[in-house]
Design a protein around this motif. Structure first.
Motif, PDB file in Angstrom:
ATOM      1  N   ARG A 285      25.786   0.932 -57.197  1.00 54.10           N
ATOM      2  CA  ARG A 285      24.561   1.120 -56.617  1.00 54.10           C
ATOM      3  C   ARG A 285      24.700   1.740 -55.186  1.00 54.10           C
ATOM      4  O   ARG A 285      24.112   2.599 -54.509  1.00 54.10           O
ATOM      5  N   CYS A 286      26.007   1.416 -54.452  1.00 56.66           N
ATOM      6  CA  CYS A 286      26.294   1.630 -53.173  1.00 56.66           C
ATOM      7  C   CYS A 286      26.851   3.241 -52.875  1.00 56.66           C
ATOM      8  O   CYS A 286      26.807   3.651 -51.884  1.00 56.66           O
ATOM      9  N   ALA A 287      27.004   3.760 -54.096  1.00 58.62           N
ATOM     10  CA  ALA A 287      27.809   5.038 -53.915  1.00 58.62           C
ATOM     11  C   ALA A 287      26.521   6.208 -53.978  1.00 58.62           C
ATOM     12  O   ALA A 287      27.118   7.312 -53.754  1.00 58.62           O
ATOM     13  N   SER A 288      25.550   6.042 -54.436  1.00 59.93           N
ATOM     14  CA  SER A 288      24.481   7.038 -54.525  1.00 59.93           C
ATOM     15  C   SER A 288      23.731   7.644 -53.638  1.00 59.93           C
ATOM     16  O   SER A 288      23.798   8.868 -53.235  1.00 59.93           O
ATOM     17  N   VAL A 289      23.061   6.538 -52.775  1.00 60.43           N
ATOM     18  CA  VAL A 289      22.214   6.837 -51.581  1.00 60.43           C
ATOM     19  C   VAL A 289      22.635   6.284 -50.250  1.00 60.43           C
ATOM     20  O   VAL A 289      22.863   5.082 -50.644  1.00 60.43           O
ATOM     21  N   LEU A 290      22.263   6.851 -49.276  1.00 57.48           N
ATOM     22  CA  LEU A 290      22.450   6.151 -47.876  1.00 57.48           C
ATOM     23  C   LEU A 290      21.489   5.248 -47.800  1.00 57.48           C
ATOM     24  O   LEU A 290      20.325   5.519 -47.801  1.00 57.48           O
ATOM     25  N   PRO A 291      21.908   3.831 -47.485  1.00 65.70           N
ATOM     26  CA  PRO A 291      20.807   2.776 -47.648  1.00 65.70           C
ATOM     27  C   PRO A 291      19.816   3.297 -46.592  1.00 65.70           C
ATOM     28  O   PRO A 291      20.247   3.490 -45.307  1.00 65.70           O
ATOM     29  N   ALA A 292      18.624   3.124 -46.471  1.00 62.62           N
ATOM     30  CA  ALA A 292      17.456   3.009 -45.496  1.00 62.62           C
ATOM     31  C   ALA A 292      17.460   1.926 -44.674  1.00 62.62           C
ATOM     32  O   ALA A 292      17.896   1.061 -44.705  1.00 62.62           O
ATOM     33  N   ALA A 293      17.265   2.428 -43.314  1.00 62.26           N
ATOM     34  CA  ALA A 293      17.196   1.343 -42.194  1.00 62.26           C
ATOM     35  C   ALA A 293      15.973   0.429 -42.537  1.00 62.26           C
ATOM     36  O   ALA A 293      14.837   1.036 -42.727  1.00 62.26           O
ATOM     37  N   ARG A 294      16.281  -0.790 -42.412  1.00 66.66           N
ATOM     38  CA  ARG A 294      15.301  -1.751 -42.941  1.00 66.66           C
ATOM     39  C   ARG A 294      15.299  -3.005 -41.823  1.00 66.66           C
ATOM     40  O   ARG A 294      16.360  -3.399 -41.404  1.00 66.66           O
ATOM     41  N   GLU A 295      14.043  -3.438 -41.623  1.00 65.59           N
ATOM     42  CA  GLU A 295      14.277  -4.908 -40.843  1.00 65.59           C
ATOM     43  C   GLU A 295      14.490  -6.189 -41.684  1.00 65.59           C
ATOM     44  O   GLU A 295      13.841  -6.439 -42.839  1.00 65.59           O
ATOM     45  N   VAL A 296      15.662  -6.902 -41.430  1.00 63.63           N
ATOM     46  CA  VAL A 296      16.011  -8.102 -41.814  1.00 63.63           C
ATOM     47  C   VAL A 296      16.105  -9.278 -40.721  1.00 63.63           C
ATOM     48  O   VAL A 296      17.031  -9.085 -39.947  1.00 63.63           O
ATOM     49  N   ARG A 297      15.509 -10.100 -40.917  1.00 65.46           N
ATOM     50  CA  ARG A 297      15.576 -11.474 -39.953  1.00 65.46           C
ATOM     51  C   ARG A 297      15.799 -10.981 -38.245  1.00 65.46           C
ATOM     52  O   ARG A 297      16.509 -11.070 -37.652  1.00 65.46           O
ATOM     53  N   GLY A 299      16.338  -8.009 -37.040  1.00 65.15           N
ATOM     54  CA  GLY A 299      17.142  -7.074 -36.894  1.00 65.15           C
ATOM     55  C   GLY A 299      17.201  -6.008 -37.847  1.00 65.15           C
ATOM     56  O   GLY A 299      16.306  -5.860 -38.875  1.00 65.15           O
ATOM     57  N   MET A 300      17.767  -4.663 -37.459  1.00 60.47           N
ATOM     58  CA  MET A 300      17.938  -3.643 -38.359  1.00 60.47           C
ATOM     59  C   MET A 300      19.077  -3.643 -39.104  1.00 60.47           C
ATOM     60  O   MET A 300      20.140  -3.847 -38.567  1.00 60.47           O
ATOM     61  N   VAL A 301      19.034  -3.124 -40.419  1.00 61.09           N
ATOM     62  CA  VAL A 301      20.410  -3.183 -41.046  1.00 61.09           C
ATOM     63  C   VAL A 301      20.290  -2.136 -42.269  1.00 61.09           C
ATOM     64  O   VAL A 301      19.208  -1.716 -42.721  1.00 61.09           O
ATOM     65  N   ARG A 302      21.381  -1.478 -42.519  1.00 60.68           N
ATOM     66  CA  ARG A 302      21.360  -0.313 -43.673  1.00 60.68           C
ATOM     67  C   ARG A 302      22.112  -1.070 -44.643  1.00 60.68           C
ATOM     68  O   ARG A 302      23.641  -0.718 -44.728  1.00 60.68           O
ATOM     69  N   CYS A 303      21.764  -1.797 -45.564  1.00 66.34           N
ATOM     70  CA  CYS A 303      22.680  -2.400 -46.547  1.00 66.34           C
ATOM     71  C   CYS A 303      21.629  -2.998 -47.652  1.00 66.34           C
ATOM     72  O   CYS A 303      20.620  -3.808 -47.369  1.00 66.34           O
ATOM     73  N   ILE A 304      21.997  -2.484 -48.998  1.00 63.19           N
ATOM     74  CA  ILE A 304      20.807  -2.919 -49.954  1.00 63.19           C
ATOM     75  C   ILE A 304      20.982  -4.358 -50.270  1.00 63.19           C
ATOM     76  O   ILE A 304      20.050  -4.884 -50.749  1.00 63.19           O
TER      77      ILE A 304
END
Length: 307
Positions: A285-297, A299-304
């Motif tokens: 799943r990680c090879a197809s689309v650049l992960p969107a920036a999202r808020e987690v705890r 903070g901001m992260v780009r990881c599905i």
């Protein structure tokens, strides 16, 4: 309030090969970052991750063959080229990485005074030089007569006397002794405490953590995580992105575990997660689309897989 906002910034360069064949090389992709009034944000990452290029984009000093999309706002208003030219060196100041930014034909004292909005520019320059242990005669020297550490202190002095509200310091401490490093970092912290916004660009997490409120982790031309400085503790369990955790655990006082592989160059970028080839938890799943920036705890992260 955010003094600086960078949204979905992408930068590419047009290059020519084999005569007139044109090639478009993207070096920054969908980068997002913001700095609040009174905050020190540290931009951390390996060489080539886009940190200095971001600084040049904010100041409007990218090369002519560059192409930029996305928006950069200062105090809520878009930074157009005309506004960048008007604010550069006044409200927005750069402490550059290279001492080659100093004019080789001008005495350094005059260079520092040129950036001051203070009517008492000479007094302001001499006070700052004194705080940096630059002797009174140094103001009459030319750049080639300075040591590397002295030249870097002159560059920092230029930003301090400018009265800028947004200060971007690109690797401001190399070449300085431990005392001067602490003093330089303290000055940036002091500027933030007085209401400025400060971005410190560095590859050294330990240095960043001494003054930063938040850390923006860069990888291959984008921000993969923005976290509170307090999250960089213990074994990095509070961090959200595998690359941030790997950087933290590679430090000698932590696990001292190197990261396998290399950061991809700009002509090797693909459409998926840029860290996936080096990531221990990556899947197809990680090879197809650049992960969107999202808020987690908070903070901001780009990881599905971040949670």
């Amino acid at each position: 309030m955010n003094m600086l906002e960078v949204n979905d910034l992408s930068i590419s360069f047009i290059q020519y090969s084999n005569g007139l064949r044109q090639k478009n090389i993207r070096v920054i992709s969908d980068l997002n970052v913001a700095i609040k009034t009174g905050e020190v944000l540290a931009a951390v990452g390996a060489s080539g991750s886009g940190k200095s290029l971001l600084a040049h984009a904010i100041l409007g000093i990218l090369p002519n063959n560059s192409r930029m999309t996305g928006t950069i706002k200062y105090n809520g208003e878009v930074l157009t080229p005309e506004r960048q030219a008007d604010l550069r060196g006044k409200e927005i100041a750069l402490v550059p990485q290279s001492v080659n930014y100093l004019d080789p034909l001008m005495q350094v004292g005059a260079q520092v005074r040129n950036g001051s909005k203070n009517k008492e520019a000479v007094i302001a320059q001499r006070e700052v030089f004194s705080r940096y242990n630059l002797a009174s005669h140094v103001e009459r020297l030319f750049p080639f007569q300075l040591s590397g550490g002295m030249a870097r202190r002159v560059l920092v002095s230029t930003a301090i006397v400018s009265g800028a509200r947004l200060v971007i310091a690109d690797e401001p401490t190399p070449g300085l002794d431990a005392v001067a490093v602490k003093e330089t970092l303290d000055f940036f912290r002091e500027l933030a405490n007085q209401g400025c916004a400060v971005m410190v660009i560095t590859h050294d997490i330990e240095t960043a953590l001494k003054i930063a409120d938040r850390i923006a982790v860069f990888y291959a031309g984008t921000t993969v995580e923005i976290a509170s400085a307090e999250d960089f503790a213990g074994q990095g369990d509070e961090l959200r992105h595998p690359y941030s955790k790997a950087l933290w655990q590679a430090l000698p006082q932590n696990r001292f575990e190197p990261i396998d592989g290399f950061q991809p160059s700009s002509n090797e970028l693909h459409g998926g997660c840029l860290f996936a080839p080096r990531c221990s938890i990556a899947t197809s799943r990680c090879a197809s689309v650049l992960p969107a920036a999202r808020e987690v705890r908070q903070g901001m992260v780009r990881c599905i897989y971040a949670s």
